[in-house]
Design a protein around this motif. Structure first.
Motif, PDB file in Angstrom:
ATOM      1  N   THR A  31       0.836  -1.203   0.000  1.00  0.00           N
ATOM      2  CA  THR A  31       0.000   0.000   0.000  1.00  0.00           C
ATOM      3  C   THR A  31       0.870   1.252   0.000  1.00  0.00           C
ATOM      4  OG1 THR A  31      -1.745  -1.172   1.177  1.00  0.00           O
ATOM      5  CG2 THR A  31      -1.802   1.234   1.266  1.00  0.00           C
ATOM      6  N   ARG A  32       1.922   1.240   0.816  1.00  0.00           N
ATOM      7  CA  ARG A  32       2.836   2.389   0.853  1.00  0.00           C
ATOM      8  C   ARG A  32       3.551   2.571  -0.485  1.00  0.00           C
ATOM      9  NH1 ARG A  32       3.696   0.189   6.034  1.00  0.00           N
ATOM     10  NH2 ARG A  32       5.592  -0.863   5.327  1.00  0.00           N
ATOM     11  N   LYS A  35       1.141   4.223  -2.922  1.00  0.00           N
ATOM     12  CA  LYS A  35       0.986   5.645  -2.610  1.00  0.00           C
ATOM     13  C   LYS A  35       2.224   6.422  -3.049  1.00  0.00           C
ATOM     14  CE  LYS A  35       0.733   9.038   1.073  1.00  0.00           C
ATOM     15  NZ  LYS A  35       1.774   9.836   0.462  1.00  0.00           N
ATOM     16  N   GLN A  38       2.437   6.956  -6.760  1.00  0.00           N
ATOM     17  CA  GLN A  38       1.559   8.048  -7.206  1.00  0.00           C
ATOM     18  C   GLN A  38       2.221   9.390  -6.929  1.00  0.00           C
ATOM     19  OE1 GLN A  38      -1.264   7.488  -8.908  1.00  0.00           O
ATOM     20  NE2 GLN A  38      -1.474   9.670  -9.236  1.00  0.00           N
ATOM     21  N   ASP A  39       2.854   9.521  -5.755  1.00  0.00           N
ATOM     22  CA  ASP A  39       3.573  10.757  -5.425  1.00  0.00           C
ATOM     23  C   ASP A  39       4.756  10.977  -6.368  1.00  0.00           C
ATOM     24  OD1 ASP A  39       1.792  11.138  -3.346  1.00  0.00           O
ATOM     25  OD2 ASP A  39       3.173  10.405  -1.789  1.00  0.00           O
TER      26      ASP A  39
END
Length: 58
Positions: A31-32, A35, A38-39
């Motif tokens: 999950t990290r 994320k 995406q960043d």
């Protein structure tokens, strides 16, 4: 150049979680990674736009 340095640091942070996900199957690490990816995408786009703006000023 600050954004480029930030991008490199974000990639380094993501690498640790990616190893946890792929090697140990830690779902939270996955999950990290998603994320952070995406960043990274957003930051890379910001850098591209900044470079284009600087290039067009000349």
């Amino acid at each position: 150049m600050d954004k480029f340095t930030e991008l490199k640091e974000l990639i380094q942070q993501t690498e640790e979680d990616a190893q946890k996900f792929y090697n140990s199957k830690v779902a939270a690490a996955g999950t990290r990674v998603r994320k952070n990816m995406q960043d990274i995408k957003k930051l890379a786009q910001d850098i591209r736009l900044e470079i284009q703006d600087i290039k067009n000023q000349d």
